[in-house]
Design an enzyme around this catalytic site. Structure first.
Site, short mmCIF file in Angstrom:
data_model
loop_
_atom_site.label_atom_id
_atom_site.label_comp_id
_atom_site.label_asym_id
_atom_site.label_seq_id
_atom_site.Cartn_x
_atom_site.Cartn_y
_atom_site.Cartn_z
N GLU A 1 8.09 5.12 -4.09
CA GLU A 1 6.73 5.59 -3.83
C GLU A 1 6.23 6.42 -5.02
O GLU A 1 5.07 6.30 -5.41
CB GLU A 1 6.70 6.43 -2.55
CG GLU A 1 5.31 6.94 -2.19
CD GLU A 1 5.31 7.90 -1.02
OE1 GLU A 1 6.37 8.13 -0.42
OE2 GLU A 1 4.23 8.44 -0.71
N HIS B 1 -0.46 8.10 -1.79
CA HIS B 1 0.87 7.87 -1.21
C HIS B 1 1.02 6.42 -0.75
O HIS B 1 0.04 5.68 -0.62
CB HIS B 1 1.07 8.78 0.02
CG HIS B 1 1.18 10.22 -0.33
ND1 HIS B 1 2.38 10.89 -0.38
CD2 HIS B 1 0.23 11.12 -0.70
CE1 HIS B 1 2.17 12.15 -0.75
NE2 HIS B 1 0.87 12.31 -0.95
N HIS C 1 4.70 12.95 -4.62
CA HIS C 1 6.12 13.03 -4.96
C HIS C 1 6.34 13.07 -6.49
O HIS C 1 5.38 13.27 -7.24
CB HIS C 1 6.90 11.90 -4.27
CG HIS C 1 6.47 11.73 -2.84
ND1 HIS C 1 6.90 12.55 -1.82
CD2 HIS C 1 5.58 10.86 -2.27
CE1 HIS C 1 6.31 12.20 -0.68
NE2 HIS C 1 5.49 11.18 -0.92
N GLU D 1 -2.64 6.85 2.46
CA GLU D 1 -1.39 6.08 2.55
C GLU D 1 -1.82 4.64 2.33
O GLU D 1 -2.43 4.02 3.19
CB GLU D 1 -0.73 6.25 3.92
CG GLU D 1 -0.27 7.68 4.24
CD GLU D 1 1.05 8.08 3.56
OE1 GLU D 1 1.61 7.24 2.80
OE2 GLU D 1 1.50 9.21 3.77
ZN LIG Z 1 4.25 10.15 0.29
#
Ligand SMILES: [Zn+2]
Length: 278
Positions: free
Chosen positions: A109, A164, A72, A242
């Site tokens: 995030e 992430h 992101h 993640e």
């Molecule tokens: Zn993400």
């Protein structure tokens, strides 16, 4: 340095269930220990391998290229038209990027992934690697997921990782690694290597952070997907991680602690190094 031939480990990577007989028990107990003797040996040797047989001033990752993709971008919310533009990821069309998630307290995030990535750059460079980031600030927009993959390809990265934090239901917790599947496309030739990279990073992450395997995705923290542009379009070994669930209170608290983010970066560096030295 591996206890088993690469072909055996590749099979383990492709058939995750064959490598972990304990199912969800590990995660429920909060223990992320490697599931088999082979994985145990693999995880343990990560601590022992650096530079042992090298000259005293040689750095372990000299000559290796690593591309780090902080998921992101902090400015994505400001430009929905650019971010929502659909791009072709071979198996489907998807938005160019997304805003990502955040903790209930508002820690994004994008900020988390950027901070961890900067820490990871420092560690890998100190170990001799050439490191490239897919974005160099946290106040811009994008790049698109297609571009994030292209940066790794263009750099001929020996390994690439997209970092992430997940945004799942509050009770869900734990981390997981995502690896590419064959899609009858250019990624196919690095699916096996990506799987080995994923297992090395999974082992090092569990050991270094103490976080449990995901309670809600994959098996033994390993998940395989064919819908992510960052993986489908990669021609170099690449994985996503993640790091945990940012909507889970306990994990959100950890992610907001700079000391814990350093722990994450160190664990990721150790996993990458284990793979790169194999
Ligand atoms: Zn993400």
């Amino acid at each position: 340095m591996r206890a088993l031939p690469a072909s055996v480990l590749a099979v383990c990577g492709l058939i995750a269930s064959a490598c972990g007989g304990t199912g969800t028990g590990d995660a429920a107990a909060g223990q992320a220990a490697p599931a088999t003797a082979a994985e145990q040996a693999s995880a343990t040797s990560a601590e022992q391998s650096p530079a042992k047989q090298s000259p005293p001033d040689a750095k372990p990752l000299e000559g290796k290229v690593v591309v780090i993709d902080p998921g992101h971008n902090g400015g994505n919310y400001r430009d929905p038209a650019a971010v929502n533009r659909k791009v072709n990821v071979l198996t489907k069309w998807k938005p160019c990027d997304t805003t990502g998630t955040q903790t209930n307290g508002g820690y994004s995030e994008a900020a988390f992934t950027f901070d961890v990535s900067k820490r990871l750059v420092k560690i890998l460079e100190a170990r001799g690697a050439t490191v490239k980031l897919t974005r160099t600030s946290n106040n811009g927009v994008g790049p698109c997921i297609t571009q994030r993959a292209a940066i790794g390809n263009k750099a001929h990265a020996d390994a690439a990782i997209s970092i992430h934090g997940d945004g799942s239901a509050p009770a869900n917790h734990g981390f997981h690694v995502i690896m590419p599947k064959k899609i009858n496309g250019p990624v196919d030739k690095v699916v096996g290597a990506s799987s080995r990279l994923g297992i090395d990073v999974r082992n090092a992450f569990a050991k270094g952070t103490g976080l449990p395997y995901s309670t809600y995705v994959g098996r033994n923290a390993l998940d395989y997907r064919n819908d992510l542009g960052g993986l489908n379009l990669s021609t170099v070994p690449k994985i996503f991680i993640e790091c945990g669930n940012m909507r889970n209170a306990a994990e959100a608290a950890k992610f907001q602690d700079p000391g814990f983010r350093q722990k994450i970066a160190l664990a990721l560096a150790n996993g990458l190094q284990h793979y790169l030295e194999a």
